[in-house]
Scaffold this motif. Structure first.
Motif, PDB file in Angstrom:
ATOM      1  N   MET A 167       0.850  -1.164   0.000  1.00  0.00           N
ATOM      2  CA  MET A 167       0.000   0.000   0.000  1.00  0.00           C
ATOM      3  C   MET A 167       0.903   1.237   0.000  1.00  0.00           C
ATOM      4  SD  MET A 167      -2.937   1.001   2.690  1.00  0.00           S
ATOM      5  CE  MET A 167      -4.210   0.044   1.920  1.00  0.00           C
ATOM      6  N   ASN A 168       0.638   2.131  -0.929  1.00  0.00           N
ATOM      7  CA  ASN A 168       1.410   3.361  -1.013  1.00  0.00           C
ATOM      8  C   ASN A 168       0.472   4.532  -1.293  1.00  0.00           C
ATOM      9  OD1 ASN A 168       0.881   3.315  -3.783  1.00  0.00           O
ATOM     10  ND2 ASN A 168       2.722   2.156  -4.208  1.00  0.00           N
ATOM     11  N   LYS A 169       1.050   5.716  -1.455  1.00  0.00           N
ATOM     12  CA  LYS A 169       0.244   6.926  -1.628  1.00  0.00           C
ATOM     13  C   LYS A 169      -0.649   6.859  -2.866  1.00  0.00           C
ATOM     14  CE  LYS A 169       3.500   9.852   0.800  1.00  0.00           C
ATOM     15  NZ  LYS A 169       2.789  10.441   1.898  1.00  0.00           N
ATOM     16  N   GLN A 170      -0.157   6.276  -3.927  1.00  0.00           N
ATOM     17  CA  GLN A 170      -0.943   6.196  -5.156  1.00  0.00           C
ATOM     18  C   GLN A 170      -2.146   5.271  -4.984  1.00  0.00           C
ATOM     19  OE1 GLN A 170       1.277   4.957  -8.550  1.00  0.00           O
ATOM     20  NE2 GLN A 170      -0.422   5.185  -9.937  1.00  0.00           N
ATOM     21  N   SER A 171      -1.949   4.130  -4.337  1.00  0.00           N
ATOM     22  CA  SER A 171      -3.049   3.187  -4.172  1.00  0.00           C
ATOM     23  C   SER A 171      -4.104   3.714  -3.204  1.00  0.00           C
ATOM     24  CB  SER A 171      -2.533   1.826  -3.715  1.00  0.00           C
ATOM     25  OG  SER A 171      -1.957   1.912  -2.429  1.00  0.00           O
ATOM     26  N   ILE A 172      -3.705   4.588  -2.276  1.00  0.00           N
ATOM     27  CA  ILE A 172      -4.670   5.195  -1.350  1.00  0.00           C
ATOM     28  C   ILE A 172      -5.652   6.083  -2.112  1.00  0.00           C
ATOM     29  CG2 ILE A 172      -4.869   6.911   0.520  1.00  0.00           C
ATOM     30  CD1 ILE A 172      -4.018   4.252   1.543  1.00  0.00           C
ATOM     31  N   ILE A 173      -5.207   6.703  -3.183  1.00  0.00           N
ATOM     32  CA  ILE A 173      -6.069   7.601  -3.954  1.00  0.00           C
ATOM     33  C   ILE A 173      -6.807   6.865  -5.064  1.00  0.00           C
ATOM     34  CG2 ILE A 173      -6.099   9.637  -5.454  1.00  0.00           C
ATOM     35  CD1 ILE A 173      -3.670  10.635  -3.871  1.00  0.00           C
ATOM     36  N   VAL A 174      -6.106   6.039  -5.829  1.00  0.00           N
ATOM     37  CA  VAL A 174      -6.676   5.453  -7.044  1.00  0.00           C
ATOM     38  C   VAL A 174      -7.744   4.398  -6.745  1.00  0.00           C
ATOM     39  CG1 VAL A 174      -6.136   4.100  -9.090  1.00  0.00           C
ATOM     40  CG2 VAL A 174      -4.659   5.975  -8.429  1.00  0.00           C
ATOM     41  N   SER A 175      -7.480   3.484  -5.834  1.00  0.00           N
ATOM     42  CA  SER A 175      -8.422   2.386  -5.592  1.00  0.00           C
ATOM     43  C   SER A 175      -9.795   2.865  -5.131  1.00  0.00           C
ATOM     44  CB  SER A 175      -7.828   1.405  -4.580  1.00  0.00           C
ATOM     45  OG  SER A 175      -6.653   0.840  -5.081  1.00  0.00           O
ATOM     46  N   PRO A 176      -9.892   3.678  -4.073  1.00  0.00           N
ATOM     47  CA  PRO A 176     -11.225   4.144  -3.674  1.00  0.00           C
ATOM     48  C   PRO A 176     -11.900   5.023  -4.730  1.00  0.00           C
ATOM     49  CG  PRO A 176      -9.672   4.467  -1.889  1.00  0.00           C
ATOM     50  CD  PRO A 176      -8.889   4.071  -3.095  1.00  0.00           C
ATOM     51  N   THR A 177     -11.100   5.771  -5.499  1.00  0.00           N
ATOM     52  CA  THR A 177     -11.689   6.612  -6.545  1.00  0.00           C
ATOM     53  C   THR A 177     -12.330   5.759  -7.631  1.00  0.00           C
ATOM     54  OG1 THR A 177     -10.039   8.326  -6.084  1.00  0.00           O
ATOM     55  CG2 THR A 177     -11.216   8.474  -8.173  1.00  0.00           C
ATOM     56  N   LEU A 178     -11.662   4.683  -8.018  1.00  0.00           N
ATOM     57  CA  LEU A 178     -12.249   3.785  -9.021  1.00  0.00           C
ATOM     58  C   LEU A 178     -13.511   3.106  -8.489  1.00  0.00           C
ATOM     59  CD1 LEU A 178      -9.061   2.140 -10.557  1.00  0.00           C
ATOM     60  CD2 LEU A 178     -10.608   3.771 -11.650  1.00  0.00           C
ATOM     61  N   LEU A 179     -13.483   2.711  -7.223  1.00  0.00           N
ATOM     62  CA  LEU A 179     -14.681   2.127  -6.618  1.00  0.00           C
ATOM     63  C   LEU A 179     -15.827   3.136  -6.591  1.00  0.00           C
ATOM     64  CD1 LEU A 179     -13.149   0.115  -3.664  1.00  0.00           C
ATOM     65  CD2 LEU A 179     -14.331  -0.805  -5.647  1.00  0.00           C
ATOM     66  N   TYR A 180     -15.508   4.380  -6.251  1.00  0.00           N
ATOM     67  CA  TYR A 180     -16.536   5.410  -6.234  1.00  0.00           C
ATOM     68  C   TYR A 180     -17.123   5.636  -7.625  1.00  0.00           C
ATOM     69  CZ  TYR A 180     -19.016   9.741  -6.001  1.00  0.00           C
ATOM     70  OH  TYR A 180     -20.004  10.670  -6.122  1.00  0.00           O
ATOM     71  N   MET A 181     -16.262   5.656  -8.631  1.00  0.00           N
ATOM     72  CA  MET A 181     -16.751   5.888  -9.998  1.00  0.00           C
ATOM     73  C   MET A 181     -17.720   4.786 -10.421  1.00  0.00           C
ATOM     74  SD  MET A 181     -13.216   7.331 -11.677  1.00  0.00           S
ATOM     75  CE  MET A 181     -13.689   6.973 -13.332  1.00  0.00           C
ATOM     76  N   GLY A 182     -17.403   3.545 -10.073  1.00  0.00           N
ATOM     77  CA  GLY A 182     -18.320   2.449 -10.388  1.00  0.00           C
ATOM     78  C   GLY A 182     -19.627   2.577  -9.636  1.00  0.00           C
ATOM     79  N   GLY A 183     -19.537   2.911  -8.345  1.00  0.00           N
ATOM     80  CA  GLY A 183     -20.755   3.086  -7.550  1.00  0.00           C
ATOM     81  C   GLY A 183     -21.580   4.270  -8.015  1.00  0.00           C
ATOM     82  N   ALA A 184     -20.919   5.342  -8.409  1.00  0.00           N
ATOM     83  CA  ALA A 184     -21.642   6.522  -8.897  1.00  0.00           C
ATOM     84  C   ALA A 184     -22.337   6.235 -10.220  1.00  0.00           C
ATOM     85  CB  ALA A 184     -20.685   7.697  -9.046  1.00  0.00           C
ATOM     86  N   THR A 185     -21.685   5.475 -11.077  1.00  0.00           N
ATOM     87  CA  THR A 185     -22.312   5.098 -12.348  1.00  0.00           C
ATOM     88  C   THR A 185     -23.554   4.244 -12.104  1.00  0.00           C
ATOM     89  OG1 THR A 185     -20.171   5.167 -13.452  1.00  0.00           O
ATOM     90  CG2 THR A 185     -21.927   3.958 -14.567  1.00  0.00           C
ATOM     91  N   TYR A 186     -23.420   3.299 -11.186  1.00  0.00           N
ATOM     92  CA  TYR A 186     -24.575   2.455 -10.839  1.00  0.00           C
ATOM     93  C   TYR A 186     -25.692   3.298 -10.235  1.00  0.00           C
ATOM     94  CZ  TYR A 186     -27.456  -0.980  -8.465  1.00  0.00           C
ATOM     95  OH  TYR A 186     -28.516  -1.718  -8.022  1.00  0.00           O
ATOM     96  N   ALA A 187     -25.350   4.186  -9.302  1.00  0.00           N
ATOM     97  CA  ALA A 187     -26.358   5.015  -8.648  1.00  0.00           C
ATOM     98  C   ALA A 187     -27.052   5.943  -9.640  1.00  0.00           C
ATOM     99  CB  ALA A 187     -25.710   5.837  -7.532  1.00  0.00           C
ATOM    100  N   TYR A 188     -26.302   6.451 -10.611  1.00  0.00           N
ATOM    101  CA  TYR A 188     -26.898   7.363 -11.603  1.00  0.00           C
ATOM    102  C   TYR A 188     -27.898   6.627 -12.492  1.00  0.00           C
ATOM    103  CZ  TYR A 188     -27.339  10.657 -15.444  1.00  0.00           C
ATOM    104  OH  TYR A 188     -27.840  11.506 -16.392  1.00  0.00           O
ATOM    105  N   THR A 189     -27.587   5.377 -12.844  1.00  0.00           N
ATOM    106  CA  THR A 189     -28.504   4.638 -13.715  1.00  0.00           C
ATOM    107  C   THR A 189     -29.663   4.015 -12.952  1.00  0.00           C
ATOM    108  OG1 THR A 189     -27.155   2.643 -13.537  1.00  0.00           O
ATOM    109  CG2 THR A 189     -26.696   4.114 -15.387  1.00  0.00           C
ATOM    110  N   ARG A 190     -29.486   3.773 -11.660  1.00  0.00           N
ATOM    111  CA  ARG A 190     -30.506   3.061 -10.881  1.00  0.00           C
ATOM    112  C   ARG A 190     -31.421   3.992 -10.088  1.00  0.00           C
ATOM    113  NH1 ARG A 190     -33.258  -1.568 -10.453  1.00  0.00           N
ATOM    114  NH2 ARG A 190     -33.341  -2.355  -8.344  1.00  0.00           N
ATOM    115  N   TYR A 191     -30.884   5.094  -9.590  1.00  0.00           N
ATOM    116  CA  TYR A 191     -31.628   5.983  -8.708  1.00  0.00           C
ATOM    117  C   TYR A 191     -31.709   7.386  -9.316  1.00  0.00           C
ATOM    118  CZ  TYR A 191     -30.557   2.189  -5.523  1.00  0.00           C
ATOM    119  OH  TYR A 191     -30.445   0.961  -4.960  1.00  0.00           O
TER     120      TYR A 191
END
Length: 63
Positions: free
Chosen positions: A1-25
């Motif tokens: 775990m490093n500084k880059q993975s702290i930012i990139v991993s949750p951001t990618l998860l958020y983008m997927g969740g936001a895409t799902y939320a936008y199409t579903r809700y």
């Protein structure tokens, strides 16, 4: 775990969740975008901490 993975991993998860939320809700893009910017800001503040190591160097060691 490093500084880059702290930012990139949750951001990618958020983008997927936001895409799902936008199409579903019935959420607006501006709401999802604002929440993503806040999340990214928090993650960047956390990544500045000295507890989290820097990314490893990709240079080859000198002989």
């Amino acid at each position: 775990m490093n500084k880059q993975s702290i930012i990139v991993s949750p951001t990618l998860l958020y983008m997927g969740g936001a895409t799902y939320a936008y199409t579903r809700y019935p959420l607006t893009l501006s709401t999802l975008f604002a929440a993503g910017m806040i999340l990214s800001g928090y993650l960047m503040l956390i990544a500045r901490s000295d507890i989290i190591p820097d990314s490893p160097s990709k240079r080859l060691p000198k002989k």
